[in-house]
Design a protein around this motif. Structure first.
Motif, PDB file in Angstrom:
ATOM      1  N   ILE A 279       0.831  -1.206   0.000  1.00 23.29           N
ATOM      2  CA  ILE A 279       0.000   0.000   0.000  1.00 23.29           C
ATOM      3  C   ILE A 279       0.862   1.251   0.000  1.00 23.29           C
ATOM      4  CG2 ILE A 279      -1.587   1.350   1.452  1.00 23.29           C
ATOM      5  CD1 ILE A 279      -2.835  -1.372   2.275  1.00 23.29           C
ATOM      6  N   GLU A 280       1.931   1.233   0.761  1.00 24.05           N
ATOM      7  CA  GLU A 280       2.805   2.404   0.851  1.00 24.05           C
ATOM      8  C   GLU A 280       3.460   2.731  -0.487  1.00 24.05           C
ATOM      9  OE1 GLU A 280       4.240   2.471   5.510  1.00 24.05           O
ATOM     10  OE2 GLU A 280       5.224   1.063   4.132  1.00 24.05           O
ATOM     11  N   GLU A 281       3.572   1.739  -1.351  1.00 23.42           N
ATOM     12  CA  GLU A 281       4.158   1.973  -2.673  1.00 23.42           C
ATOM     13  C   GLU A 281       3.158   2.554  -3.669  1.00 23.42           C
ATOM     14  OE1 GLU A 281       5.857  -1.602  -4.125  1.00 23.42           O
ATOM     15  OE2 GLU A 281       7.467  -1.684  -2.628  1.00 23.42           O
ATOM     16  N   SER A 282       1.873   2.310  -3.442  1.00 22.69           N
ATOM     17  CA  SER A 282       0.872   2.676  -4.448  1.00 22.69           C
ATOM     18  C   SER A 282      -0.064   3.798  -4.030  1.00 22.69           C
ATOM     19  CB  SER A 282       0.034   1.442  -4.809  1.00 22.69           C
ATOM     20  OG  SER A 282      -0.639   0.955  -3.655  1.00 22.69           O
ATOM     21  N   SER A 283      -0.166   4.094  -2.735  1.00 20.50           N
ATOM     22  CA  SER A 283      -1.081   5.135  -2.275  1.00 20.50           C
ATOM     23  C   SER A 283      -0.535   5.768  -1.006  1.00 20.50           C
ATOM     24  CB  SER A 283      -2.489   4.566  -2.060  1.00 20.50           C
ATOM     25  OG  SER A 283      -2.445   3.420  -1.231  1.00 20.50           O
ATOM     26  N   GLU A 284      -1.332   6.601  -0.370  1.00 25.09           N
ATOM     27  CA  GLU A 284      -0.822   7.414   0.731  1.00 25.09           C
ATOM     28  C   GLU A 284      -1.316   6.890   2.083  1.00 25.09           C
ATOM     29  OE1 GLU A 284      -0.424  12.163   1.898  1.00 25.09           O
ATOM     30  OE2 GLU A 284      -1.398  11.527   0.033  1.00 25.09           O
ATOM     31  N   VAL A 285      -0.377   6.597   2.970  1.00 22.20           N
ATOM     32  CA  VAL A 285      -0.707   6.182   4.334  1.00 22.20           C
ATOM     33  C   VAL A 285      -0.547   7.395   5.247  1.00 22.20           C
ATOM     34  CG1 VAL A 285      -0.088   4.684   6.260  1.00 22.20           C
ATOM     35  CG2 VAL A 285      -0.012   3.801   3.914  1.00 22.20           C
ATOM     36  N   LEU A 286      -1.631   7.742   5.941  1.00 20.86           N
ATOM     37  CA  LEU A 286      -1.675   8.952   6.754  1.00 20.86           C
ATOM     38  C   LEU A 286      -1.584   8.621   8.241  1.00 20.86           C
ATOM     39  CD1 LEU A 286      -4.690  10.518   4.844  1.00 20.86           C
ATOM     40  CD2 LEU A 286      -2.265  11.037   4.473  1.00 20.86           C
ATOM     41  N   LYS A 287      -0.963   9.484   8.994  1.00 18.20           N
ATOM     42  CA  LYS A 287      -0.855   9.349  10.444  1.00 18.20           C
ATOM     43  C   LYS A 287      -1.655  10.459  11.119  1.00 18.20           C
ATOM     44  CE  LYS A 287       2.293   5.985  10.564  1.00 18.20           C
ATOM     45  NZ  LYS A 287       2.093   4.680  11.226  1.00 18.20           N
ATOM     46  N   ILE A 288      -2.168  10.176  12.287  1.00 15.52           N
ATOM     47  CA  ILE A 288      -2.849  11.194  13.078  1.00 15.52           C
ATOM     48  C   ILE A 288      -1.806  11.879  13.962  1.00 15.52           C
ATOM     49  CG2 ILE A 288      -4.621  11.592  14.829  1.00 15.52           C
ATOM     50  CD1 ILE A 288      -5.974   9.024  13.682  1.00 15.52           C
ATOM     51  N   SER A 289      -1.800  13.188  13.953  1.00 17.39           N
ATOM     52  CA  SER A 289      -0.771  13.931  14.687  1.00 17.39           C
ATOM     53  C   SER A 289      -0.955  13.791  16.200  1.00 17.39           C
ATOM     54  CB  SER A 289      -0.833  15.417  14.319  1.00 17.39           C
ATOM     55  OG  SER A 289      -2.021  16.002  14.827  1.00 17.39           O
ATOM     56  N   ASP A 290       0.118  14.046  16.934  1.00 21.80           N
ATOM     57  CA  ASP A 290       0.065  13.976  18.396  1.00 21.80           C
ATOM     58  C   ASP A 290      -0.956  14.961  18.957  1.00 21.80           C
ATOM     59  OD1 ASP A 290       1.995  12.038  18.367  1.00 21.80           O
ATOM     60  OD2 ASP A 290       3.654  13.400  18.807  1.00 21.80           O
ATOM     61  N   GLU A 291      -1.142  16.081  18.270  1.00 18.89           N
ATOM     62  CA  GLU A 291      -2.100  17.082  18.733  1.00 18.89           C
ATOM     63  C   GLU A 291      -3.543  16.599  18.557  1.00 18.89           C
ATOM     64  OE1 GLU A 291       1.723  18.707  18.021  1.00 18.89           O
ATOM     65  OE2 GLU A 291       0.383  17.750  16.556  1.00 18.89           O
ATOM     66  N   GLU A 292      -3.780  15.867  17.496  1.00 21.22           N
ATOM     67  CA  GLU A 292      -5.132  15.381  17.202  1.00 21.22           C
ATOM     68  C   GLU A 292      -5.485  14.110  17.971  1.00 21.22           C
ATOM     69  OE1 GLU A 292      -7.685  16.288  15.065  1.00 21.22           O
ATOM     70  OE2 GLU A 292      -6.701  18.216  14.735  1.00 21.22           O
ATOM     71  N   LEU A 293      -4.484  13.333  18.320  1.00 23.22           N
ATOM     72  CA  LEU A 293      -4.704  11.991  18.872  1.00 23.22           C
ATOM     73  C   LEU A 293      -5.618  11.950  20.093  1.00 23.22           C
ATOM     74  CD1 LEU A 293      -3.903   9.185  18.012  1.00 23.22           C
ATOM     75  CD2 LEU A 293      -1.907   9.333  19.514  1.00 23.22           C
ATOM     76  N   PRO A 294      -5.488  12.863  21.075  1.00 20.21           N
ATOM     77  CA  PRO A 294      -6.369  12.783  22.251  1.00 20.21           C
ATOM     78  C   PRO A 294      -7.850  12.835  21.906  1.00 20.21           C
ATOM     79  CG  PRO A 294      -4.525  14.236  22.702  1.00 20.21           C
ATOM     80  CD  PRO A 294      -4.461  13.904  21.235  1.00 20.21           C
ATOM     81  N   GLU A 295      -8.216  13.598  20.888  1.00 23.07           N
ATOM     82  CA  GLU A 295      -9.625  13.687  20.511  1.00 23.07           C
ATOM     83  C   GLU A 295     -10.120  12.363  19.935  1.00 23.07           C
ATOM     84  OE1 GLU A 295     -12.608  16.706  18.039  1.00 23.07           O
ATOM     85  OE2 GLU A 295     -10.432  16.951  17.911  1.00 23.07           O
ATOM     86  N   TRP A 296      -9.286  11.709  19.150  1.00 20.90           N
ATOM     87  CA  TRP A 296      -9.634  10.393  18.609  1.00 20.90           C
ATOM     88  C   TRP A 296      -9.740   9.375  19.741  1.00 20.90           C
ATOM     89  CZ3 TRP A 296      -9.772   8.901  13.216  1.00 20.90           C
ATOM     90  CH2 TRP A 296      -9.596   9.968  12.326  1.00 20.90           C
ATOM     91  N   GLN A 297      -8.808   9.433  20.668  1.00 17.91           N
ATOM     92  CA  GLN A 297      -8.825   8.493  21.779  1.00 17.91           C
ATOM     93  C   GLN A 297     -10.056   8.691  22.649  1.00 17.91           C
ATOM     94  OE1 GLN A 297      -6.569   5.861  22.254  1.00 17.91           O
ATOM     95  NE2 GLN A 297      -8.305   5.309  23.563  1.00 17.91           N
ATOM     96  N   ALA A 298     -10.455   9.947  22.814  1.00 13.61           N
ATOM     97  CA  ALA A 298     -11.652  10.231  23.606  1.00 13.61           C
ATOM     98  C   ALA A 298     -12.884   9.608  22.962  1.00 13.61           C
ATOM     99  CB  ALA A 298     -11.833  11.743  23.759  1.00 13.61           C
ATOM    100  N   ALA A 299     -12.959   9.674  21.631  1.00 14.72           N
ATOM    101  CA  ALA A 299     -14.083   9.056  20.918  1.00 14.72           C
ATOM    102  C   ALA A 299     -14.064   7.537  21.095  1.00 14.72           C
ATOM    103  CB  ALA A 299     -14.032   9.422  19.438  1.00 14.72           C
TER     104      ALA A 299
END
Length: 337
Positions: A279-299
């Motif tokens: 997948i990394e060769e053919s498309s884009e793998v995205l990461k969630i930033s450290d600033e955004e992560l707490p909101e995702w974890q809360a959900a």
């Protein structure tokens, strides 16, 4: 001579049938015939059982829903449409409520550990009531499921608002709702067509399934978060199991439980790593930033609390079982290194 021949034929007709021919079991699953699971899990299990039984028992594997649609897998084993079936518990919503605790986000990082913990939970007897109408061979999980989208890059919760996203089970649907997306229930074999037709904007699935179901062909973006892990069961028609000869039953028993749970878990981890590299060769793998992560974890935490509260409201030991799972995860991590 003619009388002798007729007598011999009559004698053969009256002779008891011997067990020289192997009894054959049908083993149904919904993965493609070209998938790694077909070779490394299902056919490998069939071969191991045949060898263990000394040829007394054979197993024919039926891939790609040829013996019934994915959501019907458990009932197909229960009713004898297939002797053995591999399926996702969450495809029949509400039927395996304690088993689906294993799906909650953040419990483990690998399919090997998740499978080990889930098998320990099953072996403890905590889930007996959920599977009393079949003979369970083994349970397992896949690795952490990720978010994959057709056209929309997702790195912030704001990016999810209004997106129609395939959810594998109702438990994961709650998580998507908490994140602001619109969950759409679909079994894995239906994702490709739904994505192609624009019925959904993206889907939740493991890295390895993007290649098994050719989904990477239609997906530009992949968000690495580890949202959930699915519960799987390989189970057998109870009457068929009880009807087996002692040798055949012993062969099945020898290939049940933790041994094959770990084979499945390790297979998923290996396949995930290989698929991610592709997948990394053919498309884009995205990461969630450290600033955004707490909101995702809360959900994720809210989704966990909602599900456990739902179980408790039905008189089920949701929180107790959740704590057991965490203990089994810690135990498996220590045992497996």
């Amino acid at each position: 001579m003619r009388l002798f021949t007729l007598a011999a034929i009559a004698g053969c007709a009256l002779a008891p049938v011997t067990a020289s021919a192997a009894e054959n079991l049908s083993y149904a699953h919904f993965m493609p015939a070209t998938s790694w699971q077909q070779d490394e899990m299902f056919q490998a299990w069939a071969d191991a059982v045949a060898e263990e039984s000394g040829g007394e028992l054979g197993v024919t594997v039926y891939p790609a829903q040829t013996l019934g649609k994915a959501p019907a897998g458990y009932d197909n084993a229960r009713m004898g449409v297939a002797d053995i079936a591999w399926t996702v518990q969450g495809y029949t919503a509400g039927r395996f409520p304690l088993s689906q605790i294993i799906e909650l986000p953040g419990l483990f990082d690998t399919a090997e550990v998740g499978s080990c913990a889930f098998q320990k939970l099953y072996d403890s007897g905590a889930l007996d009531a959920e599977y009393e109408d079949t003979h369970v061979l083994f349970v397992h999980t896949h690795g952490p499921g990720q978010l994959h989208t057709r056209d929309t890059p997702v790195t912030k919760i704001a990016d999810l608002q209004g997106l129609k996203l395939r959810r594998p089970t109702a438990v994961i649907g709650t998580l998507l709702s908490e994140l602001g997306a619109e969950p759409v229930g679909l079994p894995a074999p239906q994702i490709y067509e739904s994505l192609q037709r624009g019925v959904i904007d993206g889907y939740m699935i493991t890295w390895e399934s993007t290649t098994s179901f050719r989904l990477a062909e239609l997906s530009k973006y992949h968000t690495d978060f580890g949202f959930y892990a699915l519960a799987f069961v390989t189970t057998m028609n109870k009457d068929k199991y009880e009807s087996l000869s002692p040798a055949a039953k012993a062969a099945v028993d020898a290939n049940s439980g933790m041994k094959w749970s770990l084979v499945a878990g390790r297979g998923y981890d290996k396949a995930d790593a290989e698929a991610l590299a592709e997948i990394e060769e053919s498309s884009e793998v995205l990461k969630i930033s450290d600033e955004e992560l707490p909101e995702w974890q809360a959900a994720a935490d809210r989704a966990t609390e909602i599900y456990l509260e739902e179980l408790e409201s039905k008189g089920l030991p949701g929180r107790e079982t959740y704590e057991k799972v965490k203990e089994y995860v810690a135990s498996c991590e220590a045992e497996l290194g």
